[in-house]
Design a protein around this motif. Structure first.
Motif: not given
Length: 217
Positions: A85-106
């Motif tokens: 589920q965390v991976e799915a949330a990350l994929a939602k960000a990257t599919s919108a064109g954001l890099a992993i380096s623009q994603v934080a987890l809390c």
């Protein structure tokens, strides 16, 4: 024990700036008995209005049934499903064109353990990891080894001591292990703090995110 049913994908609450217009994304993982709505409130306290907030909701308000210090097999298949589920949330960000380096987890408590475990098992450069009262998953007496490179990902591990669910020893151990694979780790220990998040912790998390995310774009 209540049976947890984890569908292939769980609802994800979105808030903040629309993800297509955001300079970064904060993925928020609630604790046992908590909710995605609660974490959206935390996310708003941590970030500027230029960031998108993504908060998955666990079924039954829990990601896995037993303590994070239980043998991993006891928490399966729920733990593996929760990590997906965390991976799915990350994929939602990257599919919108954001890099992993623009994603934080809390995360808080069980969610902090899940966030820490995900970052440790999928090492790369993230915008940050904020783990409020949590650590790597697995029994205290078992050794944990990590491989890969977090590439100087900023990490905040913050907890009370003593805490009824998360021993400080595991927080320290998690910090050492994340440092060994390239994390830039800050530990915060609050003697006698109850199982909650203090304003001082939010301020430190906000500072980390402002450096790694708010100044981009």
């Amino acid at each position: 024990m209540t049976t947890i049913q984890h569908p292939e994908t769980l609802p994800i609450i979105q808030a903040g700036t629309p993800i297509e217009q955001a300079t970064g994304v904060l993925i928020l993982l609630h604790g046992r008995g908590g909710s995605a709505e609660d974490m959206i409130g935390l996310g708003r306290a941590l970030t500027s209005d230029r960031l998108a907030l993504l908060a998955p909701q666990a079924p039954g308000h829990t990601w896995y049934p037993y303590s994070f210090l239980a043998p991993r097999q006891q928490n399966e298949p729920y733990l593996s499903s929760a990590l997906k589920q965390v991976e799915a949330a990350l994929a939602k960000a990257t599919s919108a064109g954001l890099a992993i380096s623009q994603v934080a987890l809390c995360g808080f408590s069980q969610g902090a353990c899940l966030a820490t475990e995900f970052v440790a098992r999928h090492p790369q450069r993230y915008a940050g990891l904020l783990a409020f009262t949590g650590g790597l998953i697995g029994p205290l007496e078992e050794s944990i080894s990590l491989t890969g490179d977090l590439a100087s990902t900023p990490v905040l591990l913050s907890s009370g001591d003593p805490d009824p669910h998360v021993p400080w020893k595991r927080v320290q151990q998690s910090g050492e292990l994340l440092t060994s694979i390239g994390g830039q780790v800050m530990l915060q220990r609050f003697p006698g703090r109850p199982h909650t998040i203090l304003p001082e912790e939010i301020e430190q998390g906000k500072k980390l995110l402002s450096i790694s995310l708010d100044q981009k774009g």
